[in-house]
Design a protein around this motif. Structure first.
Motif, PDB file in Angstrom:
ATOM      1  N   CYS A 166       0.875  -1.175   0.000  1.00 27.51           N
ATOM      2  CA  CYS A 166       0.000   0.000   0.000  1.00 27.51           C
ATOM      3  C   CYS A 166       0.905   1.216   0.000  1.00 27.51           C
ATOM      4  O   CYS A 166       1.503   1.553   1.022  1.00 27.51           O
ATOM      5  CB  CYS A 166      -0.909   0.003   1.230  1.00 27.51           C
ATOM      6  SG  CYS A 166      -2.054   1.411   1.305  1.00 27.51           S
ATOM      7  N   PRO A 167       1.054   1.891  -1.137  1.00 29.49           N
ATOM      8  CA  PRO A 167       2.105   2.900  -1.277  1.00 29.49           C
ATOM      9  C   PRO A 167       1.833   4.229  -0.586  1.00 29.49           C
ATOM     10  O   PRO A 167       2.723   5.071  -0.537  1.00 29.49           O
ATOM     11  CB  PRO A 167       2.203   3.092  -2.798  1.00 29.49           C
ATOM     12  CG  PRO A 167       0.844   2.735  -3.296  1.00 29.49           C
ATOM     13  CD  PRO A 167       0.354   1.639  -2.404  1.00 29.49           C
ATOM     14  N   ASP A 168       0.646   4.430  -0.051  1.00 26.65           N
ATOM     15  CA  ASP A 168       0.286   5.723   0.539  1.00 26.65           C
ATOM     16  C   ASP A 168       0.008   5.549   2.030  1.00 26.65           C
ATOM     17  O   ASP A 168      -0.984   4.922   2.412  1.00 26.65           O
ATOM     18  CB  ASP A 168      -0.953   6.273  -0.167  1.00 26.65           C
ATOM     19  CG  ASP A 168      -1.301   7.676   0.293  1.00 26.65           C
ATOM     20  OD1 ASP A 168      -0.751   8.142   1.297  1.00 26.65           O
ATOM     21  OD2 ASP A 168      -2.146   8.311  -0.373  1.00 26.65           O
ATOM     22  N   PRO A 169       0.862   6.075   2.921  1.00 24.25           N
ATOM     23  CA  PRO A 169       0.632   5.925   4.362  1.00 24.25           C
ATOM     24  C   PRO A 169      -0.713   6.478   4.823  1.00 24.25           C
ATOM     25  O   PRO A 169      -1.349   5.915   5.720  1.00 24.25           O
ATOM     26  CB  PRO A 169       1.797   6.684   4.998  1.00 24.25           C
ATOM     27  CG  PRO A 169       2.854   6.713   3.947  1.00 24.25           C
ATOM     28  CD  PRO A 169       2.125   6.774   2.641  1.00 24.25           C
ATOM     29  N   ALA A 170      -1.155   7.582   4.223  1.00 29.40           N
ATOM     30  CA  ALA A 170      -2.447   8.151   4.610  1.00 29.40           C
ATOM     31  C   ALA A 170      -3.580   7.189   4.279  1.00 29.40           C
ATOM     32  O   ALA A 170      -4.530   7.022   5.055  1.00 29.40           O
ATOM     33  CB  ALA A 170      -2.659   9.492   3.904  1.00 29.40           C
ATOM     34  N   ARG A 171      -3.475   6.552   3.125  1.00 31.05           N
ATOM     35  CA  ARG A 171      -4.490   5.569   2.754  1.00 31.05           C
ATOM     36  C   ARG A 171      -4.407   4.344   3.672  1.00 31.05           C
ATOM     37  O   ARG A 171      -5.426   3.749   4.043  1.00 31.05           O
ATOM     38  CB  ARG A 171      -4.300   5.158   1.298  1.00 31.05           C
ATOM     39  CG  ARG A 171      -5.464   4.367   0.725  1.00 31.05           C
ATOM     40  CD  ARG A 171      -5.287   4.125  -0.763  1.00 31.05           C
ATOM     41  NE  ARG A 171      -6.468   3.517  -1.355  1.00 31.05           N
ATOM     42  CZ  ARG A 171      -7.511   4.195  -1.833  1.00 31.05           C
ATOM     43  NH1 ARG A 171      -7.520   5.520  -1.770  1.00 31.05           N
ATOM     44  NH2 ARG A 171      -8.552   3.558  -2.366  1.00 31.05           N
ATOM     45  N   ALA A 172      -3.203   3.965   4.043  1.00 31.97           N
ATOM     46  CA  ALA A 172      -3.025   2.822   4.939  1.00 31.97           C
ATOM     47  C   ALA A 172      -3.716   3.050   6.277  1.00 31.97           C
ATOM     48  O   ALA A 172      -4.270   2.121   6.867  1.00 31.97           O
ATOM     49  CB  ALA A 172      -1.537   2.546   5.147  1.00 31.97           C
ATOM     50  N   VAL A 173      -3.686   4.278   6.773  1.00 29.92           N
ATOM     51  CA  VAL A 173      -4.386   4.599   8.023  1.00 29.92           C
ATOM     52  C   VAL A 173      -5.884   4.376   7.861  1.00 29.92           C
ATOM     53  O   VAL A 173      -6.541   3.788   8.727  1.00 29.92           O
ATOM     54  CB  VAL A 173      -4.091   6.050   8.443  1.00 29.92           C
ATOM     55  CG1 VAL A 173      -5.038   6.501   9.554  1.00 29.92           C
ATOM     56  CG2 VAL A 173      -2.642   6.178   8.907  1.00 29.92           C
ATOM     57  N   LEU A 174      -6.451   4.826   6.748  1.00 34.03           N
ATOM     58  CA  LEU A 174      -7.886   4.656   6.506  1.00 34.03           C
ATOM     59  C   LEU A 174      -8.245   3.184   6.318  1.00 34.03           C
ATOM     60  O   LEU A 174      -9.300   2.733   6.780  1.00 34.03           O
ATOM     61  CB  LEU A 174      -8.306   5.466   5.285  1.00 34.03           C
ATOM     62  CG  LEU A 174      -8.042   6.977   5.370  1.00 34.03           C
ATOM     63  CD1 LEU A 174      -8.516   7.670   4.094  1.00 34.03           C
ATOM     64  CD2 LEU A 174      -8.703   7.587   6.588  1.00 34.03           C
ATOM     65  N   GLU A 224      -8.977   9.576  11.481  1.00 29.53           N
ATOM     66  CA  GLU A 224      -9.568  10.049  10.226  1.00 29.53           C
ATOM     67  C   GLU A 224      -8.529  10.477   9.201  1.00 29.53           C
ATOM     68  O   GLU A 224      -8.871  10.704   8.051  1.00 29.53           O
ATOM     69  CB  GLU A 224     -10.514  11.213  10.518  1.00 29.53           C
ATOM     70  CG  GLU A 224     -11.745  10.803  11.327  1.00 29.53           C
ATOM     71  CD  GLU A 224     -12.703  11.960  11.533  1.00 29.53           C
ATOM     72  OE1 GLU A 224     -12.327  13.110  11.176  1.00 29.53           O
ATOM     73  OE2 GLU A 224     -13.822  11.720  12.017  1.00 29.53           O
ATOM     74  N   SER A 225      -7.276  10.572   9.627  1.00 26.90           N
ATOM     75  CA  SER A 225      -6.233  11.026   8.715  1.00 26.90           C
ATOM     76  C   SER A 225      -4.879  10.599   9.261  1.00 26.90           C
ATOM     77  O   SER A 225      -4.747  10.217  10.436  1.00 26.90           O
ATOM     78  CB  SER A 225      -6.264  12.547   8.573  1.00 26.90           C
ATOM     79  OG  SER A 225      -5.937  13.159   9.819  1.00 26.90           O
ATOM     80  N   LEU A 226      -3.871  10.683   8.407  1.00 32.61           N
ATOM     81  CA  LEU A 226      -2.513  10.411   8.857  1.00 32.61           C
ATOM     82  C   LEU A 226      -2.083  11.414   9.920  1.00 32.61           C
ATOM     83  O   LEU A 226      -1.381  11.053  10.878  1.00 32.61           O
ATOM     84  CB  LEU A 226      -1.555  10.451   7.658  1.00 32.61           C
ATOM     85  CG  LEU A 226      -0.078  10.183   7.948  1.00 32.61           C
ATOM     86  CD1 LEU A 226       0.116   8.795   8.563  1.00 32.61           C
ATOM     87  CD2 LEU A 226       0.753  10.315   6.666  1.00 32.61           C
ATOM     88  N   ALA A 227      -2.516  12.655   9.776  1.00 32.61           N
ATOM     89  CA  ALA A 227      -2.159  13.669  10.776  1.00 32.61           C
ATOM     90  C   ALA A 227      -2.730  13.309  12.143  1.00 32.61           C
ATOM     91  O   ALA A 227      -2.049  13.460  13.170  1.00 32.61           O
ATOM     92  CB  ALA A 227      -2.663  15.039  10.329  1.00 32.61           C
ATOM     93  N   GLU A 228      -3.977  12.827  12.175  1.00 35.54           N
ATOM     94  CA  GLU A 228      -4.554  12.424  13.455  1.00 35.54           C
ATOM     95  C   GLU A 228      -3.827  11.210  14.014  1.00 35.54           C
ATOM     96  O   GLU A 228      -3.583  11.117  15.217  1.00 35.54           O
ATOM     97  CB  GLU A 228      -6.040  12.105  13.300  1.00 35.54           C
ATOM     98  CG  GLU A 228      -6.699  11.709  14.623  1.00 35.54           C
ATOM     99  CD  GLU A 228      -8.166  11.353  14.485  1.00 35.54           C
ATOM    100  OE1 GLU A 228      -8.738  10.838  15.465  1.00 35.54           O
ATOM    101  OE2 GLU A 228      -8.735  11.575  13.399  1.00 35.54           O
ATOM    102  N   PRO A 254       0.611   1.616   9.134  1.00 37.42           N
ATOM    103  CA  PRO A 254       1.423   1.836   7.942  1.00 37.42           C
ATOM    104  C   PRO A 254       2.867   1.579   8.351  1.00 37.42           C
ATOM    105  O   PRO A 254       3.364   2.218   9.284  1.00 37.42           O
ATOM    106  CB  PRO A 254       1.199   3.313   7.602  1.00 37.42           C
ATOM    107  CG  PRO A 254       0.105   3.782   8.507  1.00 37.42           C
ATOM    108  CD  PRO A 254       0.097   2.879   9.687  1.00 37.42           C
ATOM    109  N   ASN A 255       3.524   0.623   7.710  1.00 31.08           N
ATOM    110  CA  ASN A 255       4.884   0.342   8.135  1.00 31.08           C
ATOM    111  C   ASN A 255       5.756   1.574   7.970  1.00 31.08           C
ATOM    112  O   ASN A 255       5.703   2.232   6.924  1.00 31.08           O
ATOM    113  CB  ASN A 255       5.462  -0.827   7.334  1.00 31.08           C
ATOM    114  CG  ASN A 255       6.829  -1.228   7.850  1.00 31.08           C
ATOM    115  OD1 ASN A 255       7.844  -0.675   7.441  1.00 31.08           O
ATOM    116  ND2 ASN A 255       6.856  -2.193   8.753  1.00 31.08           N
ATOM    117  N   PRO A 256       6.566   1.924   8.966  1.00 29.36           N
ATOM    118  CA  PRO A 256       7.343   3.165   8.903  1.00 29.36           C
ATOM    119  C   PRO A 256       8.398   3.193   7.808  1.00 29.36           C
ATOM    120  O   PRO A 256       8.831   4.272   7.403  1.00 29.36           O
ATOM    121  CB  PRO A 256       7.988   3.239  10.288  1.00 29.36           C
ATOM    122  CG  PRO A 256       7.146   2.378  11.163  1.00 29.36           C
ATOM    123  CD  PRO A 256       6.661   1.273  10.275  1.00 29.36           C
TER     124      PRO A 256
END
Length: 400
Positions: A166-174, A224-228, A254-256
């Motif tokens: 999953c190439p997008d960490p923000a998407r991985a959070v969702l 709700e987001s990577l920032a959160e 999301p793997n670091p």
């Protein structure tokens, strides 16, 4: 990786900036494909063949593996010297993952036998240990011991971690928001740690109970987001319950260092078929969750207390409790991505077999009834070092 209880090794081929690790490939489009690549890292105990106790010989075994087999990139150390970790490269199919993980296990088993030891895939040590303090010789592990103190003294546990590209960490959070309620089913299906240093705990997965003692482990928060997500990790770190906000050890993350969603709750499975088929189930879970994210579904806001309790119940009861029925419903829920990957029949049949016949925890107790705890270790060693060729051949035939 900074210290933290489970998965404190260096991950799955985790050189920074490398896309050839557990789920390689570029970042093009930052969208998951219909059938993403996936990979596994597993932790194994090293046991003395006579006593069945775990042995603090990881250094010797790893040196042997690297000199004889050239597995420097696939075998590494772990938090204790009782353990080693195996890693696969990114794989596209269940058959490929089986071949890669089988090769890793064979290399680890050869190295262990060369040092007079055996490989044992169990979530917790069935019998005792040969030393009281065998923390791995790494500054970050020692920092973890200083941070968590006596909580770490019996922290010798072995997991299976599944990575799905999953190439997008923000998407991985969702995606993780959708995975949270499904974790108890994976805990139950993978449960393989009923014994701990000579006693029956009464649980199917005592490893899960050990992990839940730590405020930085267990199910992840809803975000709700990577920032959160980052804010929550920073808040936990501020209490000193987490060592590094960039490296949370929640059950989904999301793997670091890798472009993956990482699922960390399963016990390691002694049976290779269970290991690879549960990994295929985990990939389908991530793929289904990604489709829900694409549709704009934010995922269920299951409370942290409720989810943690469900994971505890799954750890206690295994597939005989409510999580067993949840596992059957889970297969139905992810039917489409399983079909797309060609994994529906092998995964569905294996999950049904586990729910009807019992998980690794049930197999351990059966072995104990027949031959005592040393018999449990012998059976685990045999399974850990042997590939079940019959099921593998059936899968190859169905795909060919």
């Amino acid at each position: 990786m900074p210290p933290g209880p489970v998965g404190m090794g260096t991950g799955v081929n985790t050189d920074a900036g490398t896309d050839e690790s557990v789920n390689g490939g570029g970042d093009a489009g930052r969208v998951m494909p219909e059938v993403p690549t996936f990979g596994v890292e597993e932790e194994y105990f090293l046991v003395e063949p006579g006593s069945g106790r775990i042995s603090d010989a990881a250094g010797r075994v790893l040196a042997r593996a690297r000199s004889e087999d050239g597995f420097a990139d696939t075998l590494t150390g772990e938090f204790t010297r009782y353990q080693i970790e195996g890693r696969t490269p990114p794989c596209t199919s269940l058959a490929e993952l089986r071949a890669e993980l089988g090769a890793v296990r064979r290399a680890a088993a050869r190295a262990a036998r060369a040092e007079g030891l055996r490989l044992c895939a169990s979530g917790t040590p069935v019998l005792g240990r040969a030393a009281t303090d065998a923390i791995g010789d790494h500054p970050r592990y020692r920092a973890g011991l200083a941070q968590y103190r006596s909580m770490m003294r019996d922290f010798a546990v072995c997991a299976q971690h599944v990575h799905v590209h999953c190439p997008d960490p923000a998407r991985a959070v969702l995606v993780g928001n959708h995975l949270r309620p499904l974790l108890p089913a994976l805990v139950a299906l993978s449960a393989n740690s009923p014994y701990h240093e000579g006693r029956d705990t009464g649980y199917a997965s005592w490893r899960t109970v050990i992990r839940q003692r730590f405020p930085c482990l267990g199910p992840p928060p809803y975000a709700e987001s990577l920032a959160e997500w980052d804010r929550r990790a920073e808040a936990v770190t501020a209490t000193e319950a987490m060592l590094d906000p960039a490296m949370p050890f929640w059950d989904v993350r999301p793997n670091p260092r890798l472009p993956t969603v990482e699922i960390r709750c399963p016990d390691v499975s002694a049976d290779l078929e269970t290991a690879v088929r549960l990994a295929a189930l985990a990939r389908a879970m991530v793929t289904a969750a990604d489709r829900e994210v694409t549709r704009g579904d934010p995922g269920p806001r299951l409370g942290a207390e409720e989810l943690r309790a469900a994971c505890w119940q799954a750890a206690r009861d295994g597939v005989t409790g409510p999580a067993g029925e949840s596992a059957l419903r889970l297969v139905t829920r992810v039917r489409e991505p399983l079909e797309a990957a060609g994994d529906l029949e092998p995964v569905e049949s294996h999950v049904r077999r586990l729910v009807a016949g019992g998980s690794g925890a049930d197999a351990q107790r059966e072995a104990a009834r027949e031959a005592g705890l040393k018999g449990v270790v012998r059976r685990l060693v045999t399974q850990s070092e042997t590939e079940p060729e019959t099921e593998a051949a059936q899968d190859q035939g169905s795909r060919g």
